[in-house]
Design a protein around this motif. Sequence first.
Motif, PDB file in Angstrom:
ATOM      1  N   GLU A 188     -22.862   4.371 -17.329  1.00  0.00           N
ATOM      2  CA  GLU A 188     -21.720   3.746 -17.984  1.00  0.00           C
ATOM      3  C   GLU A 188     -21.425   2.343 -17.451  1.00  0.00           C
ATOM      4  O   GLU A 188     -20.720   1.567 -18.087  1.00  0.00           O
TER       5      GLU A 188
ATOM      6  N   TYR B  28     -18.579   8.950 -16.034  1.00  0.00           N
ATOM      7  CA  TYR B  28     -17.552   7.936 -15.827  1.00  0.00           C
ATOM      8  C   TYR B  28     -17.327   7.200 -17.136  1.00  0.00           C
ATOM      9  O   TYR B  28     -18.212   7.125 -17.987  1.00  0.00           O
ATOM     10  N   GLN B  29     -16.120   6.674 -17.301  1.00  0.00           N
ATOM     11  CA  GLN B  29     -15.776   5.872 -18.463  1.00  0.00           C
ATOM     12  C   GLN B  29     -15.581   4.434 -18.008  1.00  0.00           C
ATOM     13  O   GLN B  29     -14.906   4.178 -17.014  1.00  0.00           O
ATOM     14  N   LYS B  30     -16.199   3.501 -18.734  1.00  0.00           N
ATOM     15  CA  LYS B  30     -16.020   2.082 -18.431  1.00  0.00           C
ATOM     16  C   LYS B  30     -14.670   1.663 -18.995  1.00  0.00           C
ATOM     17  O   LYS B  30     -14.430   1.750 -20.190  1.00  0.00           O
TER      18      LYS B  30
ATOM     19  N   LEU C 178     -14.632   1.492 -13.508  1.00  0.00           N
ATOM     20  CA  LEU C 178     -15.016   2.794 -14.043  1.00  0.00           C
ATOM     21  C   LEU C 178     -14.077   3.881 -13.524  1.00  0.00           C
ATOM     22  O   LEU C 178     -13.549   3.774 -12.414  1.00  0.00           O
TER      23      LEU C 178
ATOM     24  N   VAL D  38     -14.459  10.888 -15.682  1.00  0.00           N
ATOM     25  CA  VAL D  38     -13.908  11.653 -16.805  1.00  0.00           C
ATOM     26  C   VAL D  38     -14.571  13.021 -16.934  1.00  0.00           C
ATOM     27  O   VAL D  38     -14.384  13.702 -17.909  1.00  0.00           O
TER      28      VAL D  38
END
Length: 143
Positions: free
Chosen positions: A62, A127-129, A119, A122
């Motif tokens: 990500e 991971y979410q950017k 990041l 989640v």
Amino acid sequence: MRQTAGPLEFVNGLTNNPIHTIYSTLNSTLPSGVTTVLSASSSGICLWNFGGSEQRPFMVLEAGNQGACISLAYSPSSDDMVASFRPRIDNSSEMTSSQSLLTAAHALEQGVQGSHVHLKRVGSNFYQKLAVTCANVNDVRLL
């Protein structure tokens, strides 16, 4: 007690690049007894799960293809991290050591256009950017 005769454990990673940052993370989504570690090298960010049935690293994709990772900061209270990247340098045009020292001194003054990536975890291995910011970063690199 410090043991310097050799490593306590050797684990094969995804690259041969030296790790410059390592953090033990809190991961409540994994079973008890599993430890999660974040590591960073110039190749990028890796997530390691130790103590479970599958002990292999996962690249944190990500972060995207931002270049060479030069720094990683992690907040255990929020499970956020910020990674800094600089452009990759072509190894085919290596300089002499005196040129490298002059270039390193100049880079401290000028820097190069790089990025910082924020990041957040989640899931157990995802991971979410949240944000990408362009910034001048240090161009000094390990040779």
